[in-house]
Design an enzyme around this catalytic site. Structure first.
Site, PDB file in Angstrom:
ATOM      1  N   ASN A 147       0.903  -1.228  -0.164  1.00  0.00           N
ATOM      2  CA  ASN A 147      -0.135  -0.025   0.069  1.00  0.00           C
ATOM      3  C   ASN A 147       0.785   1.084  -0.034  1.00  0.00           C
ATOM      4  O   ASN A 147       1.839   1.143   0.476  1.00  0.00           O
ATOM      5  CB  ASN A 147      -1.079  -0.034   1.268  1.00  0.00           C
ATOM      6  CG  ASN A 147      -2.200  -0.716   1.029  1.00  0.00           C
ATOM      7  OD1 ASN A 147      -2.809  -0.732   0.084  1.00  0.00           O
ATOM      8  ND2 ASN A 147      -2.524  -1.232   2.406  1.00  0.00           N
ATOM      9  N   TYR A 244     -14.049   2.288   2.418  1.00  0.00           N
ATOM     10  CA  TYR A 244     -13.334   3.340   2.772  1.00  0.00           C
ATOM     11  C   TYR A 244     -13.997   4.626   2.406  1.00  0.00           C
ATOM     12  O   TYR A 244     -13.271   5.732   2.798  1.00  0.00           O
ATOM     13  CB  TYR A 244     -11.953   3.462   1.984  1.00  0.00           C
ATOM     14  CG  TYR A 244     -10.977   2.413   2.475  1.00  0.00           C
ATOM     15  CD1 TYR A 244      -9.834   2.523   3.271  1.00  0.00           C
ATOM     16  CD2 TYR A 244     -11.312   0.766   2.217  1.00  0.00           C
ATOM     17  CE1 TYR A 244      -9.040   1.419   3.763  1.00  0.00           C
ATOM     18  CE2 TYR A 244     -10.385   0.079   2.638  1.00  0.00           C
ATOM     19  CZ  TYR A 244      -9.158   0.241   3.365  1.00  0.00           C
ATOM     20  OH  TYR A 244      -8.396  -0.857   3.929  1.00  0.00           O
TER      21      TYR A 244
HETATM   22  C1  G6P Z   1      -7.949  -4.361   3.171  1.00  0.00           C
HETATM   23  C2  G6P Z   1      -7.271  -3.550   2.364  1.00  0.00           C
HETATM   24  C3  G6P Z   1      -5.808  -3.405   2.243  1.00  0.00           C
HETATM   25  C4  G6P Z   1      -5.225  -3.360   3.690  1.00  0.00           C
HETATM   26  C5  G6P Z   1      -5.977  -4.377   4.610  1.00  0.00           C
HETATM   27  C6  G6P Z   1      -5.641  -4.070   5.985  1.00  0.00           C
HETATM   28  O1  G6P Z   1      -7.611  -5.487   2.772  1.00  0.00           O
HETATM   29  O2  G6P Z   1      -7.815  -3.559   0.984  1.00  0.00           O
HETATM   30  O3  G6P Z   1      -5.146  -2.418   1.595  1.00  0.00           O
HETATM   31  O4  G6P Z   1      -3.820  -3.645   3.722  1.00  0.00           O
HETATM   32  O5  G6P Z   1      -7.337  -4.309   4.468  1.00  0.00           O
HETATM   33  O6  G6P Z   1      -5.450  -4.956   6.765  1.00  0.00           O
HETATM   34  P1  G6P Z   1      -4.811  -5.086   8.234  1.00  0.00           P
HETATM   35  O7  G6P Z   1      -5.193  -6.274   8.946  1.00  0.00           O
HETATM   36  O8  G6P Z   1      -3.313  -4.705   8.003  1.00  0.00           O
HETATM   37  O9  G6P Z   1      -5.608  -3.746   8.977  1.00  0.00           O
END
Ligand code: G6P
Length: 423
Positions: A147, A244
């Site tokens: 990201n 989001y």
């Molecule tokens: C989703 C988003 C990703 C992000 C992830 C965060 O899949 O699309 O961009 O990295 O959530 O997950 P986390 O467990 O790191 O909060």
């Protein structure tokens, strides 16, 4: 069997085993023989190598798994390069989440100033990786999950000729929600899609070529946003937004909710990671640990493998990818990387024209794209003035003194990871 190699850069990520699993599931169509795990953290790499070997054996896979700290060695001979780096680790993520909140602005991994600083930290090493790919495995495609995937793809396109697929699981969300809400097969669902990573909208949903009724569409919406966006607003928009969008459509509530939480998401992830890595390190552990399900990024391997399969077999696939617009979406710059449906085959990634861009949201998308392009420029140049203009252009900041204060504090907090700003 002819060797077919994949390199994973940032293989110490807890998501790596998913790739092993998906590769095993698809070995008939995509006969990968070698995977090289590369990371700059020897401890995490060693744990991941050990676990991936046990996991592959458990799955009955004969994939050759190797590990190295050397990027050149990892890249040599690779056909696909998966990138999943997190510069500064979760410690920096937590600062991205906390500092903006002090100024009444959302602190988040990819949205607002947090996402901007993640881009400033991640873009220079990603450009270096792309340039190494050109040197050591020029035919390879980069499949990026790091990201913020849209800004990274745009920076790599500006600085190298390598083919990069900027991925996010969100491109399949409208499909998945339709499947869940209507009980139809994933193959029967079609839709238009437009926007940026984490700022996108599915629309014109159809099942077997027939548009959804209003009632069916409402059912999909109910499944789609987990209550993150007000139901009445969704009804009015008639779009399936990324969850989001809550940060934009419910800006004040989102800031208040984040400020009230005892732990940020990054702090939670640190705890989850501890548990996950303890399990990975256990020599008797041969399956994915339960705690992994608490991470939000699952599901990437499906898209990653779809891209690789389409490229390898030359059987075209429709896949949502962060790719340069090139006229797919009218009214946005040609070179701007958007998250749009693409046709992928062995020749490359081709964005598909999206008609009837929703009138209600294109301005928001354009404003955030404006901020993203300035951020990419700042990440590549290390120019503080450009970074300030980027932050000012962000619709969630939009105030000069606030932008100046956030920038000053966040630059300082990221000093060691921003050599372009502190030569
Ligand atoms: C989703 C988003 C990703 C992000 C992830 C965060 O899949 O699309 O961009 O990295 O959530 O997950 P986390 O467990 O790191 O909060």
């Amino acid at each position: 069997m002819k060797p077919l190699k994949i390199a994973v850069i940032g293989a110490g990520s807890s998501y790596t085993p998913e790739i092993i699993e998906e590769l095993t599931r698809r070995r008939e169509k995509l006969p990968v023989t070698h995977i090289t795990l590369m990371d700059i953290d020897p401890h995490r790499l060693e744990i991941m190598e050990g676990f991936c070997r046990r996991f592959a054996a458990h799955l009955g896979s004969d994939l050759q798994i190797e590990a190295t700290l050397d990027r050149q060695e990892a890249l040599s001979g690779a056909r696909f390069v998966l990138t999943q780096i997190r510069v500064g680790g979760n410690a920096q993520r937590i600062l991205d989440e906390k500092i903006p909140l002090k100024y009444g602005v959302i602190g988040q991994e990819t949205t607002g100033p947090g996402g901007m600083f993640k881009a400033l930290r991640t873009i220079p090493p990603m450009v270096e990786i792309a340039q190494d790919v050109e040197k050591y495995c020029p035919q390879a495609w980069i499949i990026n999950y790091a990201n913020p995937t849209g800004m990274i793809a745009e920076a790599v396109h500006r600085r190298s000729k390598v083919t990069i697929a900027g991925l996010c699981a969100g491109g399949y969300f409208p499909r998945d929600h339709a499947v869940q809400a209507l009980g139809v097969s994933p193959e029967s669902v079609q839709y238009n899609y437009f926007g940026l990573n984490h700022l996108n909208f599915g629309y014109n949903l159809q099942v077997d070529g027939i548009s959804l009724t209003d009632e069916q569409f409402d059912q999909v919406l109910a499944a789609a946003t987990w209550g993150s966006v007000a139901a009445e607003l969704l009804h009015n928009l008639r779009l399936v937004p990324s969850p989001y969008l809550r940060y934009y459509f419910h800006r004040e509530q989102a800031v208040a909710d984040a400020a009230a939480k005892p732990l940020t998401r990054g702090e939670q992830v640190q705890q989850i990671e501890q548990e996950v890595f303890q399990a990975y390190a256990d020599p008797t552990q041969t399956t994915k640990p339960e705690a992994l399900k608490q991470r939000g990024g699952g599901g990437y391997s499906e898209i990653a493998l779809n891209v690789m399969e389409a490229a390898y077999t030359n059987q075209p696939q429709w896949i949502v990818i962060n790719a340069p617009n090139g006229g797919a979406v009218a009214g946005l710059p040609e070179e701007a990387v958007l998250e749009v449906p693409c046709m992928v085959n062995a020749s490359g990634i081709f964005p598909l024209r999206q008609a009837n861009i929703p009138k209600s949201v294109w301005g928001l998308v354009a404003a955030v794209k404006n901020y993203e392009q300035l951020t990419v420029e700042a990440a590549l140049s290390g120019n503080r003035d450009t970074a300030l203009l980027a932050l000012l252009a962000h619709p969630l900041v939009g105030d000069y003194h606030k932008a100046e204060a956030i920038l000053a504090e966040m630059l300082e907090a990221n000093r060691q990871f921003l050599p372009q700003f502190y030569p």
